[in-house]
Design an enzyme around this catalytic site. Structure first.
Site, PDB file in Angstrom:
ATOM      1  N   HIS A 170      11.202  -9.430  -3.686  1.00 53.02           N
ATOM      2  CA  HIS A 170      10.496  -8.184  -4.006  1.00 53.02           C
ATOM      3  C   HIS A 170      10.703  -7.108  -2.944  1.00 53.02           C
ATOM      4  CE1 HIS A 170       8.017  -9.592  -7.479  1.00 53.02           C
ATOM      5  NE2 HIS A 170       8.405 -10.762  -6.982  1.00 53.02           N
ATOM      6  N   ASP A 384      11.186   0.483   1.010  1.00 54.27           N
ATOM      7  CA  ASP A 384      10.368  -0.232   0.038  1.00 54.27           C
ATOM      8  C   ASP A 384      11.298  -0.955  -0.920  1.00 54.27           C
ATOM      9  OD1 ASP A 384       7.861  -0.792  -1.188  1.00 54.27           O
ATOM     10  OD2 ASP A 384       7.235   1.277  -0.856  1.00 54.27           O
TER      11      ASP A 384
HETATM   12  P1  ADQ Z   1       3.680  -3.666  -2.206  1.00 59.01           P
HETATM   13  O1  ADQ Z   1       4.220  -3.449  -0.845  1.00 59.01           O
HETATM   14  O2  ADQ Z   1       2.312  -4.157  -2.297  1.00 59.01           O
HETATM   15  O3  ADQ Z   1       4.622  -4.629  -3.072  1.00 59.01           O
HETATM   16  P2  ADQ Z   1       3.784  -1.444  -4.276  1.00 59.01           P
HETATM   17  O4  ADQ Z   1       4.991  -1.682  -5.079  1.00 59.01           O
HETATM   18  O5  ADQ Z   1       3.550  -0.011  -3.991  1.00 59.01           O
HETATM   19  O6  ADQ Z   1       3.797  -2.171  -2.875  1.00 59.01           O
HETATM   20  O7  ADQ Z   1       2.529  -2.005  -5.048  1.00 59.01           O
HETATM   21  C1  ADQ Z   1       1.209  -1.736  -4.616  1.00 59.01           C
HETATM   22  C2  ADQ Z   1       0.247  -2.000  -5.776  1.00 59.01           C
HETATM   23  O8  ADQ Z   1      -1.090  -1.919  -5.274  1.00 59.01           O
HETATM   24  C3  ADQ Z   1       0.372  -0.966  -6.895  1.00 59.01           C
HETATM   25  O9  ADQ Z   1       0.361  -1.629  -8.129  1.00 59.01           O
HETATM   26  C4  ADQ Z   1      -0.867  -0.092  -6.728  1.00 59.01           C
HETATM   27  O10 ADQ Z   1      -1.426   0.402  -7.918  1.00 59.01           O
HETATM   28  C5  ADQ Z   1      -1.857  -1.028  -6.080  1.00 59.01           C
HETATM   29  N1  ADQ Z   1      -2.747  -0.218  -5.238  1.00 59.01           N
HETATM   30  C6  ADQ Z   1      -2.366   0.545  -4.221  1.00 59.01           C
HETATM   31  N2  ADQ Z   1      -3.438   1.182  -3.718  1.00 59.01           N
HETATM   32  C7  ADQ Z   1      -4.511   0.804  -4.425  1.00 59.01           C
HETATM   33  C8  ADQ Z   1      -5.921   1.087  -4.365  1.00 59.01           C
HETATM   34  N3  ADQ Z   1      -6.474   1.894  -3.449  1.00 59.01           N
HETATM   35  N4  ADQ Z   1      -6.709   0.485  -5.231  1.00 59.01           N
HETATM   36  C9  ADQ Z   1      -6.193  -0.345  -6.152  1.00 59.01           C
HETATM   37  N5  ADQ Z   1      -4.902  -0.655  -6.259  1.00 59.01           N
HETATM   38  C10 ADQ Z   1      -4.065  -0.094  -5.397  1.00 59.01           C
HETATM   39  C11 ADQ Z   1       5.845  -5.381  -2.893  1.00 59.01           C
HETATM   40  C12 ADQ Z   1       7.027  -4.614  -2.314  1.00 59.01           C
HETATM   41  C13 ADQ Z   1       7.311  -3.378  -3.173  1.00 59.01           C
HETATM   42  C14 ADQ Z   1       7.541  -3.803  -4.619  1.00 59.01           C
HETATM   43  C15 ADQ Z   1       6.437  -4.724  -5.109  1.00 59.01           C
HETATM   44  C16 ADQ Z   1       6.754  -5.314  -6.484  1.00 59.01           C
HETATM   45  O11 ADQ Z   1       6.757  -4.217  -0.976  1.00 59.01           O
HETATM   46  O12 ADQ Z   1       8.430  -2.667  -2.686  1.00 59.01           O
HETATM   47  O13 ADQ Z   1       7.552  -2.635  -5.443  1.00 59.01           O
HETATM   48  O14 ADQ Z   1       6.240  -5.810  -4.209  1.00 59.01           O
HETATM   49  O15 ADQ Z   1       7.976  -5.963  -6.501  1.00 59.01           O
END
Ligand code: ADQ
Length: 500
Positions: A170, A384
């Site tokens: 991921h 990311d």
């Molecule tokens: P993450 O580093 O966790 O994931 P991301 O892809 O941005 O990063 O996902 C974060 C998730 O958390 C999103 O679904 C978002 O809606 C949720 N979120 C963020 N802030 C929030 C809040 N305040 N309240 C509720 N929900 C919140 C890892 C990798 C990424 C990759 C994903 C999936 O680092 O690059 O996109 O896995 O493969």
């Protein structure tokens, strides 16, 4: 998948939230994108999800009963792998989060290459592999998720030869000169090559991985696979196929929620509370890869250089608590709070506070309301794997008028470059310029860009991702798989085995 094939998912965390309260244990289903994508496949075919419950717990007792009862009705089973506190420290906080996470995001200065972490990582990976061997069947397809579990296939194969095992990373895979700093680089590469199918988010990651294999390992052959979208790596005794599969979101669900009456109501409430200002939104987990201080500095720079944005733009920055016990995350939180204080101190006027900062998790409908209302979304990660916030923001743009400012180092940039304003997250002035451009953009241009992005995100959603991966894993590449390649930017210095 033939009807008899069962899906066995292995991830660091089980798709549940287990908590101990005074009144006893509570258990809720997890809510991430991976859970919503895999749950229907698991329920439909039957399956098993192996993972850590997220807490150091003893076997037996009421939590385990709760887990069994809660999930049987969903049509698939959960199998907990229990870790003691030392294991959590060495495997999770140590090797996973203090070595692989920073290294794979190109932040070598934050790596703590403790040999003890490596040994615990191997022991814990062996525990997961044992669970796969003991609870799996010969014709299962085992799908291992992410950087915490790279060695699982290698250990499974030591005990049994006939398992089909795939892996999905991921997070990004780093370039050769960064990866080479890992003291255990060859062991890790060989562990990757123990799978049948390796999935990366983007071509960038796949290319980096293949360069490392080519440069660091002897006696490997890299060539295009029969299905041209995949690359095949042959070692002396096995062959591994390697592809890029950009992960998506449940577009329909986000888009429907954004159109619901409940969210409309929340948007009106929010509008009343923030006043006539135009909302800019940032939503991130607290993490040094997300580029939060740089983003705040860019917002300050924009207010300094473009006075027309004062008393007009309002940045709502939501930060989700994460890894709070770790000192560098606490320091990052302090740095963010200080910057917010400085910006508000310098620019606030009666009635207008430029940065609204919230350090908490939000309910899905509140998140959707924010996305829907925002005039601009800021996703400026230093690096990311994908970044789902960028995709969620677009899916919730009901009027299509929001602009996305997106880091060129987020995996999402490869798919969204036709609509987003791409920025270098290290370039403070460049990001400020992009914010200004977002505010000045004509409505027709905004609509065109947002429409382009929504089409990609809608078509290549999370269900498409599962489908593509599983079809590729089992030997058939669906026709629309090739669509991903259209969005990938050409990169200089490609090797002959990389399609351009
Ligand atoms: P993450 O580093 O966790 O994931 P991301 O892809 O941005 O990063 O996902 C974060 C998730 O958390 C999103 O679904 C978002 O809606 C949720 N979120 C963020 N802030 C929030 C809040 N305040 N309240 C509720 N929900 C919140 C890892 C990798 C990424 C990759 C994903 C999936 O680092 O690059 O996109 O896995 O493969």
């Amino acid at each position: 998948m033939s009807p008899a094939t069962r899906l066995l998912v292995v991830s660091n965390r089980l798709p549940i939230v287990l908590e101990k309260k005074d009144s006893g244990w509570t258990l809720k289903a997890g809510s991430g994108g991976l859970v919503s994508a895999l749950a229907p496949v698991l329920s439909h075919r039957g399956g098993l999800w192996i993972g850590w419950p997220g807490l150091a717990v003893e076997r037996g007792g009421s939590w385990e009963t709760l887990m069994g009862e809660g999930f049987r009705e969903r049509g698939y089973d959960l199998l907990p792998v229990l870790l003691n506190e030392d294991e959590v420290k060495g495997f999770y906080e140590g090797f996973s989060n203090a070595i692989l996470w920073p290294l794979f995001h190109d932040l070598t200065g934050r790596c703590d290459f403790q040999p003890a972490y490596w040994y615990t990582y191997l022991e814990v990976n062996r525990k997961f592999a044992d669970a796969v061997v003991e609870h799996g069947r010969d014709n299962d397809f085992v799908w291992v998720q992410d950087y915490q579990l790279i060695h699982v296939a290698e250990f499974v194969r030591e005990r049994t030869a006939n398992r089909r095992i795939g892996f999905f990373l991921h997070i990004p895979f780093p370039p050769l000169d960064i990866f080479m700093k890992l003291p255990w680089r060859n062991q890790l590469l060989n562990a990757f090559l123990s799978y049948d199918l390796l999935g990366f988010q983007t071509q960038r990651d796949r290319r980096n991985f293949l360069s490392c294999v080519e440069y660091l390992l002897d006696r490997v052959e890299i060539r295009k696979a029969k299905d041209a979208a995949l690359i095949e790596v042959r070692t002396q005794d096995r062959s591994v196929r390697v592809g890029n599969f950009p992960i998506g979101i449940d577009y329909a669900s986000f888009s429907e929620t954004a159109r619901s009456e409940e969210v409309e109501q929340r948007v009106s409430d929010l509008r009343r509370r923030i006043g006539p200002y135009e909302l800019v939104v940032g939503v991130d987990r607290l993490d040094y890869t997300k580029g939060l201080p740089e983003r705040l500095q860019a917002f300050r720079n924009a207010l300094q250089r473009f006075p027309e944005l004062r008393e007009r733009a309002l940045l709502m920055q939501i930060v989700v608590p994460s890894r709070e016990a770790v000192a560098e995350y606490q320091a990052l939180k302090g740095e963010i709070e200080q910057l917010v204080g400085e910006i508000n101190g310098e620019f606030s006027t009666p009635g207008w506070v430029p940065v609204h900062y919230h350090y908490r998790s939000l309910m899905r409908r509140d998140l959707v309301a924010l996305y829907r209302m925002a005039r601009a979304g800021l996703v400026t990660s230093l690096k990311d794997g994908m970044n789902l916030v960028a995709k969620e923001f677009c899916a919730c743009q009901v009027d299509g008028l929001g602009a996305l400012v997106l880091s060129e180092f987020a995996g999402a940039a490869a798919q969204l470059k036709s609509g987003a304003l791409l920025v270098n997250p290290h370039d403070i002035e460049g990001m400020a310029d992009a914010l200004k451009a977002a505010f000045e953009m004509a409505p027709a241009e905004r609509l065109r860009r947002m429409h382009n992005m929504q089409e990609v995100i809608r078509k290549q959603d999370i269900f498409w991702w599962v489908d593509c991966y599983l079809k590729a894993a089992l030997g058939v590449v669906p026709e629309d798989f090739r669509a991903t390649r259209e969005y990938v930017p050409p990169v200089e210095g490609d090797k002959s085995w990389v399609e351009v």
